[in-house]
Enzyme design. Structure first.
Site, PDB file in Angstrom:
ATOM      1  N   HIS A   1       0.843  -1.194   0.000  1.00  0.00           N
ATOM      2  CA  HIS A   1       0.000   0.000   0.000  1.00  0.00           C
ATOM      3  C   HIS A   1       0.873   1.236   0.000  1.00  0.00           C
ATOM      4  O   HIS A   1       1.944   1.270   0.599  1.00  0.00           O
ATOM      5  CB  HIS A   1      -0.961   0.007   1.188  1.00  0.00           C
TER       6      HIS A   1
ATOM      7  N   HIS B   1       0.785   5.085   1.215  1.00  0.00           N
ATOM      8  CA  HIS B   1       0.102   6.085   2.029  1.00  0.00           C
ATOM      9  C   HIS B   1       0.132   7.413   1.274  1.00  0.00           C
ATOM     10  O   HIS B   1       1.200   7.855   0.831  1.00  0.00           O
ATOM     11  CB  HIS B   1       0.822   6.304   3.359  1.00  0.00           C
TER      12      HIS B   1
HETATM   13  P1  5GP Z   1       1.601   0.193   7.415  1.00  0.00           P
HETATM   14  O1  5GP Z   1       1.942   0.405   8.876  1.00  0.00           O
HETATM   15  O2  5GP Z   1       1.529  -1.288   7.084  1.00  0.00           O
HETATM   16  O3  5GP Z   1       2.472   0.962   6.465  1.00  0.00           O
HETATM   17  O4  5GP Z   1       0.164   0.803   7.213  1.00  0.00           O
HETATM   18  C1  5GP Z   1      -1.004   0.099   7.466  1.00  0.00           C
HETATM   19  C2  5GP Z   1      -2.107   1.124   7.554  1.00  0.00           C
HETATM   20  O5  5GP Z   1      -3.341   0.437   7.451  1.00  0.00           O
HETATM   21  C3  5GP Z   1      -2.135   1.891   8.884  1.00  0.00           C
HETATM   22  O6  5GP Z   1      -2.026   3.285   8.636  1.00  0.00           O
HETATM   23  C4  5GP Z   1      -3.483   1.504   9.504  1.00  0.00           C
HETATM   24  O7  5GP Z   1      -4.108   2.570  10.186  1.00  0.00           O
HETATM   25  C5  5GP Z   1      -4.282   1.049   8.289  1.00  0.00           C
HETATM   26  N1  5GP Z   1      -5.288   0.042   8.583  1.00  0.00           N
HETATM   27  C6  5GP Z   1      -5.120  -1.075   9.360  1.00  0.00           C
HETATM   28  N2  5GP Z   1      -6.251  -1.786   9.398  1.00  0.00           N
HETATM   29  C7  5GP Z   1      -7.158  -1.103   8.625  1.00  0.00           C
HETATM   30  C8  5GP Z   1      -8.525  -1.366   8.288  1.00  0.00           C
HETATM   31  O8  5GP Z   1      -9.131  -2.357   8.686  1.00  0.00           O
HETATM   32  N3  5GP Z   1      -9.132  -0.463   7.483  1.00  0.00           N
HETATM   33  C9  5GP Z   1      -8.483   0.657   7.018  1.00  0.00           C
HETATM   34  N4  5GP Z   1      -9.192   1.485   6.220  1.00  0.00           N
HETATM   35  N5  5GP Z   1      -7.197   0.921   7.306  1.00  0.00           N
HETATM   36  C10 5GP Z   1      -6.544   0.047   8.106  1.00  0.00           C
END
Ligand code: 5GP
Ligand code: ZN
Length: 113
Positions: free
Chosen positions: A99, A101
């Site tokens: 993903h 951001h």
């Molecule tokens: P990472 O830390 O892997 O770069 O980012 C994961 C992102 O996914 C985090 O910013 C977190 O808030 C978001 N996230 C985690 N679970 C969910 C969910 O169930 N729905 C949505 N819309 N975002 C999520």
């Protein structure tokens, strides 16, 4: 077959999310725990665990193009925005479905924490 994950569930619609944009290959939705006034996630609909696992380089133009186009449509070009990809636990990745951001609406520090 690739194991399904949380963001696969969002891509398929089994897990609810606030969808902002989608086409056949990519989806943009709101982060459930926003760290900025605008905090969106752009994902490929097909499961890829991280940036290290991208096999087809065309995915990058699709995914990053989608993130940049979303920022443009939201009118963020002038004020600026940040695109972030966390790859691996040490970099802060918590969901192992690639993903991007897209964050905006406040000032961001450099270097990031
Ligand atoms: P990472 O830390 O892997 O770069 O980012 C994961 C992102 O996914 C985090 O910013 C977190 O808030 C978001 N996230 C985690 N679970 C969910 C969910 O169930 N729905 C949505 N819309 N975002 C999520
Ligand atoms: Zn997945």
């Amino acid at each position: 077959m690739e194991k399904k994950c949380l963001f696969c569930g969002i891509a398929s619609g089994e897990v609810p999310a606030q969808r902002v944009y989608e086409d056949d290959e990519v989806l943009v939705f709101k982060d459930v725990n926003p760290q900025a006034p605008v905090h969106l996630l752009a994902i490929p609909k097909e499961h890829v665990s991280s940036s290290a696992d991208v096999k087809d380089p065309a995915l990058w133009s699709k995914l990053m193009g989608c993130a940049v186009e979303t920022a443009h449509r939201l009118g963020l070009d002038d004020e600026g925005y940040r695109l972030v990809i966390n790859c691996g636990t040490r970099a802060g990745q918590t969901v192992f479905h690639l993903h991007v951001h897209l964050m905006a609406g406040r000032s961001f520090h450099w270097p990031p924490g």
